[in-house]
Design a protein around this motif. Structure first.
Motif, mmCIF file in Angstrom:
data_model
loop_
_atom_site.group_PDB
_atom_site.id
_atom_site.type_symbol
_atom_site.label_atom_id
_atom_site.label_comp_id
_atom_site.label_asym_id
_atom_site.label_seq_id
_atom_site.Cartn_x
_atom_site.Cartn_y
_atom_site.Cartn_z
ATOM 1 N N GLY A 322 0.782 -1.224 0.000
ATOM 2 C CA GLY A 322 0.000 0.000 0.000
ATOM 3 C C GLY A 322 0.812 1.270 0.000
ATOM 4 O O GLY A 322 0.248 2.362 0.089
ATOM 5 N N GLY A 323 2.140 1.159 -0.102
ATOM 6 C CA GLY A 323 2.971 2.342 -0.132
ATOM 7 C C GLY A 323 3.228 2.802 -1.554
ATOM 8 O O GLY A 323 2.807 2.164 -2.520
ATOM 9 N N PRO A 324 3.924 3.904 -1.710
ATOM 10 C CA PRO A 324 4.264 4.387 -3.053
ATOM 11 C C PRO A 324 5.324 3.483 -3.676
ATOM 12 O O PRO A 324 6.050 2.776 -2.953
ATOM 13 N N PRO A 325 5.450 3.458 -5.006
ATOM 14 C CA PRO A 325 6.518 2.679 -5.627
ATOM 15 C C PRO A 325 7.867 3.072 -5.032
ATOM 16 O O PRO A 325 8.246 4.246 -5.062
ATOM 17 N N THR A 326 8.577 2.095 -4.459
ATOM 18 C CA THR A 326 9.825 2.377 -3.743
ATOM 19 C C THR A 326 10.833 1.269 -4.008
ATOM 20 O O THR A 326 10.652 0.140 -3.541
ATOM 21 N N PRO A 327 11.894 1.549 -4.741
ATOM 22 C CA PRO A 327 12.919 0.527 -4.937
ATOM 23 C C PRO A 327 13.598 0.183 -3.618
ATOM 24 O O PRO A 327 13.706 1.030 -2.720
ATOM 25 N N ALA A 328 14.057 -1.059 -3.491
ATOM 26 C CA ALA A 328 14.664 -1.499 -2.235
ATOM 27 C C ALA A 328 15.661 -2.619 -2.504
ATOM 28 O O ALA A 328 15.493 -3.421 -3.424
ATOM 29 N N VAL A 329 16.692 -2.671 -1.675
ATOM 30 C CA VAL A 329 17.691 -3.737 -1.767
ATOM 31 C C VAL A 329 18.244 -3.966 -0.366
ATOM 32 O O VAL A 329 18.388 -3.024 0.419
ATOM 33 N N GLY A 330 18.527 -5.232 -0.037
ATOM 34 C CA GLY A 330 19.011 -5.509 1.309
ATOM 35 C C GLY A 330 19.729 -6.838 1.411
ATOM 36 O O GLY A 330 19.790 -7.617 0.456
ATOM 37 N N VAL A 331 20.274 -7.086 2.603
ATOM 38 C CA VAL A 331 21.004 -8.322 2.884
ATOM 39 C C VAL A 331 20.816 -8.682 4.345
ATOM 40 O O VAL A 331 20.544 -7.806 5.180
ATOM 41 N N ALA A 332 20.954 -9.972 4.662
ATOM 42 C CA ALA A 332 20.889 -10.417 6.056
ATOM 43 C C ALA A 332 21.825 -11.603 6.249
ATOM 44 O O ALA A 332 21.736 -12.583 5.508
ATOM 45 N N PRO A 333 22.743 -11.526 7.227
ATOM 46 C CA PRO A 333 23.513 -12.710 7.605
ATOM 47 C C PRO A 333 22.727 -13.530 8.622
ATOM 48 O O PRO A 333 22.056 -12.980 9.490
ATOM 49 N N GLY A 334 22.832 -14.849 8.508
ATOM 50 C CA GLY A 334 22.285 -15.719 9.531
ATOM 51 C C GLY A 334 23.390 -16.067 10.513
ATOM 52 O O GLY A 334 24.445 -16.595 10.118
ATOM 53 N N TYR A 335 23.189 -15.783 11.798
ATOM 54 C CA TYR A 335 24.283 -15.966 12.747
ATOM 55 C C TYR A 335 24.584 -17.424 13.048
ATOM 56 O O TYR A 335 25.700 -17.755 13.477
ATOM 57 N N ALA A 336 23.645 -18.323 12.810
ATOM 58 C CA ALA A 336 23.937 -19.749 13.002
ATOM 59 C C ALA A 336 25.009 -20.195 12.013
ATOM 60 O O ALA A 336 26.002 -20.834 12.387
ATOM 61 N N THR A 337 24.830 -19.850 10.729
ATOM 62 C CA THR A 337 25.810 -20.258 9.728
ATOM 63 C C THR A 337 27.073 -19.401 9.790
ATOM 64 O O THR A 337 28.180 -19.906 9.566
ATOM 65 N N LEU A 338 26.925 -18.115 10.096
ATOM 66 C CA LEU A 338 28.100 -17.262 10.210
ATOM 67 C C LEU A 338 29.004 -17.751 11.340
ATOM 68 O O LEU A 338 30.233 -17.762 11.218
ATOM 69 N N SER A 339 28.397 -18.186 12.441
ATOM 70 C CA SER A 339 29.179 -18.728 13.557
ATOM 71 C C SER A 339 29.944 -19.970 13.115
ATOM 72 O O SER A 339 31.128 -20.141 13.442
ATOM 73 N N LEU A 340 29.274 -20.852 12.361
ATOM 74 C CA LEU A 340 29.935 -22.067 11.879
ATOM 75 C C LEU A 340 31.107 -21.728 10.960
ATOM 76 O O LEU A 340 32.174 -22.354 11.034
ATOM 77 N N LEU A 341 30.932 -20.733 10.081
ATOM 78 C CA LEU A 341 32.013 -20.334 9.188
ATOM 79 C C LEU A 341 33.193 -19.781 9.980
ATOM 80 O O LEU A 341 34.359 -20.127 9.716
ATOM 81 N N CYS A 342 32.925 -18.920 10.948
ATOM 82 C CA CYS A 342 34.002 -18.344 11.757
ATOM 83 C C CYS A 342 34.750 -19.432 12.528
ATOM 84 O O CYS A 342 35.982 -19.399 12.643
ATOM 85 N N GLN A 343 34.020 -20.407 13.043
ATOM 86 C CA GLN A 343 34.661 -21.508 13.763
ATOM 87 C C GLN A 343 35.509 -22.351 12.823
ATOM 88 O O GLN A 343 36.649 -22.714 13.141
ATOM 89 N N ARG A 344 34.960 -22.651 11.639
ATOM 90 C CA ARG A 344 35.707 -23.451 10.672
ATOM 91 C C ARG A 344 36.986 -22.756 10.242
ATOM 92 O O ARG A 344 38.041 -23.371 10.079
ATOM 93 N N ALA A 345 36.919 -21.430 10.070
ATOM 94 C CA ALA A 345 38.068 -20.658 9.602
ATOM 95 C C ALA A 345 39.022 -20.253 10.726
ATOM 96 O O ALA A 345 40.061 -19.641 10.465
ATOM 97 N N GLY A 346 38.662 -20.562 11.960
ATOM 98 C CA GLY A 346 39.539 -20.258 13.088
ATOM 99 C C GLY A 346 39.530 -18.810 13.528
ATOM 100 O O GLY A 346 40.494 -18.351 14.159
ATOM 101 N N VAL A 347 38.443 -18.079 13.230
ATOM 102 C CA VAL A 347 38.374 -16.678 13.647
ATOM 103 C C VAL A 347 37.228 -16.433 14.635
ATOM 104 O O VAL A 347 36.903 -15.281 14.913
ATOM 105 N N TRP A 348 36.606 -17.507 15.121
ATOM 106 C CA TRP A 348 35.560 -17.347 16.126
ATOM 107 C C TRP A 348 36.189 -16.805 17.403
ATOM 108 O O TRP A 348 37.204 -17.335 17.880
ATOM 109 N N PRO A 349 35.643 -15.731 17.996
ATOM 110 C CA PRO A 349 36.244 -15.173 19.210
ATOM 111 C C PRO A 349 36.278 -16.193 20.345
ATOM 112 O O PRO A 349 35.482 -17.136 20.387
ATOM 113 N N GLU A 350 37.204 -15.992 21.249
ATOM 114 C CA GLU A 350 37.329 -16.891 22.391
ATOM 115 C C GLU A 350 36.045 -16.858 23.219
ATOM 116 O O GLU A 350 35.517 -15.792 23.528
#
Length: 452
Positions: A322-350
């Motif tokens: 119901g709003g006016p024509p409005t272009p939009a773009v966005g992104v979202a990280p999922g912290y479950a998978t981001l945590s797994l990636l950081c752990q796998r790469a050895g950069v997960w904080p202590e």
């Protein structure tokens, strides 16, 4: 009944009662150490977005279910935590943020200066199969731009994605970002058949890596392509030759989409992140509201199988609310998978907690200890005191367990000499300091400030 039997029955009752309150499947408990590491990761992602000028918002955890069923059909209710509230409204715990922020922009879009740049970190809920990196309650940071259709807006969202990953300590060898364009897929499909169900066909493309090839091709056939068209369509996607696509189809719509994608990638070059992006036209993003550039970030080794970040352009969604024509773009990280990636790469904080000061009391010294703790806290430090009436040794053990950097001993004998004892917990060294000068003018007083 013997005492032994009574104890056994009590134990059984205790175990049964505990199981009555077991944590629900798909939900997680997080204790202080893990939360400290997780907070550091979230802070890094949020700080990255903040440096690009994204402003924090907060949104309802409960919305009308129609915000999802109107777009995806009633079948989606099976994936929602939906119910009828006390007012008779069909509502749901929110499974994602995009429809909510679209509604917010539709509500106040005329009052907001464009472009609108928002970020939000919060939990979401989906009733789905639990697997690696997927839970029924999960958290994301959404980063969105409203009001700009320029390629630089897409590029800035991609730059935030790259910068967030690299700011976490991840390198180019750790992740890959696959970029595609929904309008290229749609135009290519329509070039094969005017009757094809484009949205359904794109859903099949989104499933491509998860199903057998024959099932995937049959899905394209069910969406309206002939079998040989489905094979040709897939061959073009895999090849990723944009010039060949334009030449093969002679479609103005496809040519325009290709031009837009190239403009976005060129803007990413200007922002210094192009090297992290891979053209991948088999990346589709399954949600129907995407309209232009779409992308997903993955673990480059494949060890984490699900997407780490996902996003794209959704230019029609605000108008649909119901709003006016409005272009939009966005992104979202999922912290479950981001945590797994950081752990796998050895950069997960202590996963540990730390404490700046522990104020140890011996005897009737509570008032002075409270003053010392208060003065240290006013300087912004983390300070703990004894809350369990423990002895000297037990307090010192507790201070060690919370990783206290400095222990300040406020004892009766110390105060009789108008002193406190300052102990460095790493070295074990200790010295005394005048009680009236602690912490005094020191912002962060330590053993070294008072040792002779």
């Amino acid at each position: 009944m013997t005492a032994c039997h009574g104890k056994d029955r009590f134990k059984r009752a205790t175990v049964e009662r505990r199981h009555m309150y077991d944590r629900l499947k798909g939900f997680q408990d997080r204790y202080p150490g893990e939360m400290a590491a997780r907070r550091e990761v979230v802070d890094t992602v949020e700080a990255t977005a903040d440096r690009y000028g994204f402003r924090e918002i907060d949104t309802p955890r409960l919305e009308r279910a129609a915000m999802w069923t109107d777009k995806s059909g009633d079948d989606i209710v099976d994936e929602l935590y939906a119910f009828e509230d006390k007012g008779g409204r069909h509502v749901t715990l929110t499974p994602e943020l995009t429809p909510t922020v679209a509604r917010m922009v539709a509500d106040k879009g005329q009052e907001l200066t464009k472009p609108i740049k928002w970020r939000s970190t919060r939990p979401f809920w989906r009733y789905e199969q639990v697997q690696q990196g997927r839970f029924r309650q999960f958290s994301q940071t959404n980063v969105d731009i409203f009001g700009s259709s320029e390629p630089i807006a897409d590029a800035e969202i991609l730059a935030v994605t790259v910068d967030a990953l690299t700011n976490l300590g991840l390198g180019a060898e750790d992740f890959e970002i696959r970029v595609s364009h929904r309008d290229i897929l749609g135009a290519l499909l329509r070039s094969f058949s005017a009757d094809v169900d484009v949205e359904e066909a794109i859903r099949q493309v989104d499933k491509r890596a998860k199903v057998e090839e024959e099932a995937y091709l049959q899905g394209l056939v069910d969406a309206g392509l002939h079998y040989d068209q489905a094979e040709q369509f897939d061959d073009l996607l895999v090849a990723g030759d944009l010039d060949a696509m334009v030449e093969t189809t002679a479609s103005d719509e496809l040519a325009a989409a290709v031009e837009n994608l190239r403009a976005v990638l060129s803007a990413c070059e200007d922002l210094g992140v192009r090297e992290h992006l891979d053209l991948s036209l088999t990346t589709a993003r399954g949600l129907d509201y995407y309209t232009g550039v779409v992308f997903e970030a993955f673990d480059a080794t494949g060890e984490v199988s699900r997407a780490i970040f996902g996003g794209g352009r959704y230019d029609d969604l605000i108008e649909s609310y119901g709003g006016p024509p409005t272009p939009a773009v966005g992104v979202a990280p999922g912290y479950a998978t981001l945590s797994l990636l950081c752990q796998r790469a050895g950069v997960w904080p202590e996963e540990s907690i730390s404490t700046d000061y522990y104020v140890l009391t011996v005897g009737d010294t509570a008032a002075t200890a409270a003053r010392v703790a208060r003065d240290l806290r006013e300087r912004g430090h983390v300070v703990e005191r004894d809350l369990a009436d423990r002895g000297f040794g037990s307090q010192l053990e507790y201070a060690d367990s919370i990783d206290a950097e400095t222990v300040v001993v406020v004892g009766e004998q110390d105060l009789a000499n108008d002193e406190v004892t300052v102990k460095d917990m790493d070295t074990g060294d200790q010295t005394t300091a005048p009680v009236d000068e602690f912490p005094g003018e020191h912002d962060r007083p330590t053993y070294d400030d008072f040792a002779e």
